[in-house]
Design a protein around this motif. Sequence first.
Motif, PDB file in Angstrom:
ATOM      1  N   THR A  12       1.041  -1.160  -0.210  1.00 44.82           N
ATOM      2  CA  THR A  12      -0.052   0.088  -0.054  1.00 44.82           C
ATOM      3  C   THR A  12       0.625   1.132   0.040  1.00 44.82           C
ATOM      4  O   THR A  12       2.016   1.154   0.183  1.00 44.82           O
ATOM      5  CB  THR A  12      -0.801   0.006   1.310  1.00 44.82           C
ATOM      6  OG1 THR A  12      -0.054   0.550   2.511  1.00 44.82           O
ATOM      7  CG2 THR A  12      -1.638  -1.278   1.621  1.00 44.82           C
ATOM      8  N   PRO A  13       0.364   2.314  -0.317  1.00 48.47           N
ATOM      9  CA  PRO A  13       1.324   3.721  -0.193  1.00 48.47           C
ATOM     10  C   PRO A  13       1.863   3.798   1.327  1.00 48.47           C
ATOM     11  O   PRO A  13       3.075   4.342   1.352  1.00 48.47           O
ATOM     12  CB  PRO A  13       0.185   4.579  -0.252  1.00 48.47           C
ATOM     13  CG  PRO A  13      -1.014   4.078  -1.232  1.00 48.47           C
ATOM     14  CD  PRO A  13      -1.111   2.736  -0.715  1.00 48.47           C
ATOM     15  N   ASP A  14       1.372   3.132   2.174  1.00 50.76           N
ATOM     16  CA  ASP A  14       2.092   3.273   3.528  1.00 50.76           C
ATOM     17  C   ASP A  14       2.883   2.098   3.849  1.00 50.76           C
ATOM     18  O   ASP A  14       3.403   2.100   4.944  1.00 50.76           O
ATOM     19  CB  ASP A  14       0.853   3.432   4.741  1.00 50.76           C
ATOM     20  CG  ASP A  14       0.123   4.771   4.299  1.00 50.76           C
ATOM     21  OD1 ASP A  14       0.445   5.882   4.290  1.00 50.76           O
ATOM     22  OD2 ASP A  14      -1.073   4.441   4.548  1.00 50.76           O
ATOM     23  N   HIS A  79      -0.031  -3.969  -5.676  1.00 56.56           N
ATOM     24  CA  HIS A  79      -0.170  -2.386  -5.246  1.00 56.56           C
ATOM     25  C   HIS A  79      -1.353  -2.044  -5.123  1.00 56.56           C
ATOM     26  O   HIS A  79      -2.141  -2.047  -6.253  1.00 56.56           O
ATOM     27  CB  HIS A  79       0.758  -1.593  -6.097  1.00 56.56           C
ATOM     28  CG  HIS A  79       2.499  -2.268  -6.216  1.00 56.56           C
ATOM     29  ND1 HIS A  79       3.219  -1.679  -6.887  1.00 56.56           N
ATOM     30  CD2 HIS A  79       3.081  -3.195  -5.311  1.00 56.56           C
ATOM     31  CE1 HIS A  79       4.346  -2.270  -6.789  1.00 56.56           C
ATOM     32  NE2 HIS A  79       4.141  -3.130  -5.910  1.00 56.56           N
ATOM     33  N   SER A  81      -4.688   0.352  -2.484  1.00 55.70           N
ATOM     34  CA  SER A  81      -5.039   1.185  -1.532  1.00 55.70           C
ATOM     35  C   SER A  81      -6.182   0.813  -0.915  1.00 55.70           C
ATOM     36  O   SER A  81      -7.332   1.674  -1.095  1.00 55.70           O
ATOM     37  CB  SER A  81      -5.071   2.754  -2.084  1.00 55.70           C
ATOM     38  OG  SER A  81      -3.484   3.242  -2.718  1.00 55.70           O
ATOM     39  N   ARG A  99       6.053   0.046   7.343  1.00 52.93           N
ATOM     40  CA  ARG A  99       6.909   0.369   6.267  1.00 52.93           C
ATOM     41  C   ARG A  99       7.840  -0.593   6.334  1.00 52.93           C
ATOM     42  O   ARG A  99       8.409  -1.538   6.816  1.00 52.93           O
ATOM     43  CB  ARG A  99       7.286   1.794   6.956  1.00 52.93           C
ATOM     44  CG  ARG A  99       6.240   3.052   6.958  1.00 52.93           C
ATOM     45  CD  ARG A  99       7.177   4.208   7.325  1.00 52.93           C
ATOM     46  NE  ARG A  99       8.383   4.077   8.092  1.00 52.93           N
ATOM     47  CZ  ARG A  99       8.627   4.286   9.368  1.00 52.93           C
ATOM     48  NH1 ARG A  99       7.560   4.615  10.039  1.00 52.93           N
ATOM     49  NH2 ARG A  99       9.745   4.206   9.892  1.00 52.93           N
ATOM     50  N   CYS A 125      10.088  -2.074  -6.757  1.00 53.70           N
ATOM     51  CA  CYS A 125      10.251  -0.646  -6.288  1.00 53.70           C
ATOM     52  C   CYS A 125      11.644  -0.105  -6.919  1.00 53.70           C
ATOM     53  O   CYS A 125      11.847   1.188  -6.519  1.00 53.70           O
ATOM     54  CB  CYS A 125      10.146  -0.526  -4.880  1.00 53.70           C
ATOM     55  SG  CYS A 125       8.497  -0.932  -4.466  1.00 53.70           S
ATOM     56  N   VAL A 131       5.435   5.824  -4.667  1.00 51.62           N
ATOM     57  CA  VAL A 131       4.145   6.881  -4.231  1.00 51.62           C
ATOM     58  C   VAL A 131       3.020   6.648  -5.112  1.00 51.62           C
ATOM     59  O   VAL A 131       3.247   6.753  -6.489  1.00 51.62           O
ATOM     60  CB  VAL A 131       4.827   8.150  -3.951  1.00 51.62           C
ATOM     61  CG1 VAL A 131       3.759   9.129  -3.828  1.00 51.62           C
ATOM     62  CG2 VAL A 131       6.180   8.223  -3.288  1.00 51.62           C
ATOM     63  N   TYR A 132       1.820   6.425  -4.577  1.00 51.29           N
ATOM     64  CA  TYR A 132       0.543   6.627  -5.396  1.00 51.29           C
ATOM     65  C   TYR A 132       0.443   7.800  -5.744  1.00 51.29           C
ATOM     66  O   TYR A 132       0.383   9.016  -4.910  1.00 51.29           O
ATOM     67  CB  TYR A 132      -0.504   5.976  -4.526  1.00 51.29           C
ATOM     68  CG  TYR A 132      -1.758   5.982  -5.261  1.00 51.29           C
ATOM     69  CD1 TYR A 132      -1.924   4.751  -6.159  1.00 51.29           C
ATOM     70  CD2 TYR A 132      -2.748   6.969  -5.218  1.00 51.29           C
ATOM     71  CE1 TYR A 132      -3.095   4.634  -6.670  1.00 51.29           C
ATOM     72  CE2 TYR A 132      -3.917   6.625  -5.802  1.00 51.29           C
ATOM     73  CZ  TYR A 132      -4.178   5.416  -6.679  1.00 51.29           C
ATOM     74  OH  TYR A 132      -5.164   5.241  -7.697  1.00 51.29           O
ATOM     75  N   SER A 133       0.003   8.128  -7.118  1.00 53.27           N
ATOM     76  CA  SER A 133      -0.206   9.450  -7.548  1.00 53.27           C
ATOM     77  C   SER A 133      -1.913   9.256  -8.013  1.00 53.27           C
ATOM     78  O   SER A 133      -2.150   8.533  -9.039  1.00 53.27           O
ATOM     79  CB  SER A 133       0.633   9.805  -8.963  1.00 53.27           C
ATOM     80  OG  SER A 133       0.044  10.574  -9.781  1.00 53.27           O
ATOM     81  N   TYR A 139       1.076   3.716  -9.144  1.00 57.05           N
ATOM     82  CA  TYR A 139       2.242   4.084  -8.227  1.00 57.05           C
ATOM     83  C   TYR A 139       3.355   4.535  -9.207  1.00 57.05           C
ATOM     84  O   TYR A 139       3.481   4.010 -10.216  1.00 57.05           O
ATOM     85  CB  TYR A 139       2.810   2.611  -7.597  1.00 57.05           C
ATOM     86  CG  TYR A 139       1.733   2.377  -6.481  1.00 57.05           C
ATOM     87  CD1 TYR A 139       2.092   3.017  -5.171  1.00 57.05           C
ATOM     88  CD2 TYR A 139       0.460   1.733  -6.712  1.00 57.05           C
ATOM     89  CE1 TYR A 139       1.239   2.575  -4.162  1.00 57.05           C
ATOM     90  CE2 TYR A 139      -0.364   1.486  -5.672  1.00 57.05           C
ATOM     91  CZ  TYR A 139      -0.003   1.698  -4.434  1.00 57.05           C
ATOM     92  OH  TYR A 139      -0.816   1.588  -3.250  1.00 57.05           O
TER      93      TYR A 139
END
Length: 140
Positions: A12-14, A79, A81, A99, A125, A131-133, A139
């Motif tokens: 996830t983004p986190d 990936h 959210s 993280r 990565c 980072v999710y845009s 991502y």
Amino acid sequence: MKPRVAKAIIYTPDGYLLNLRDNLDGFIGAGQWDMWGGAIESGESAIQACEREVKEEIGLALAFKPLFSLYGIAVFYVHTSPKPSQLVLGEGAAYAVLRFDRALRAKNVEPFTTLSILYHHFHTCKGRALVYSPQRGEYV
């Protein structure tokens, strides 16, 4: 070796969405943070097993991509959210998002999960945080 187990990395983004395994005697990985997944049933492909297990364990219907297979364990990733309201714990004691750095340093992360997170991080990565845009819907 044909995989007997399918495991899922949910990024996830986190960070990494992990499952805290039930702390039961004789339970493999008891009391440790682990990936989602389980045994591949007869007539089921590894990816079907991964998707079924994630749906059963956390209530998410996700489309996974293959990452690697080792020691009879097929590892897939996605990936995504998810909203907290989408997460329904069906198995395990708890879930949390860790993280990358915390997942590697925590003492109670199952070792194969640590290996899988490392592989995922450097394979997908490129050794950096994704980072999710929202503007692009992906991502970056």
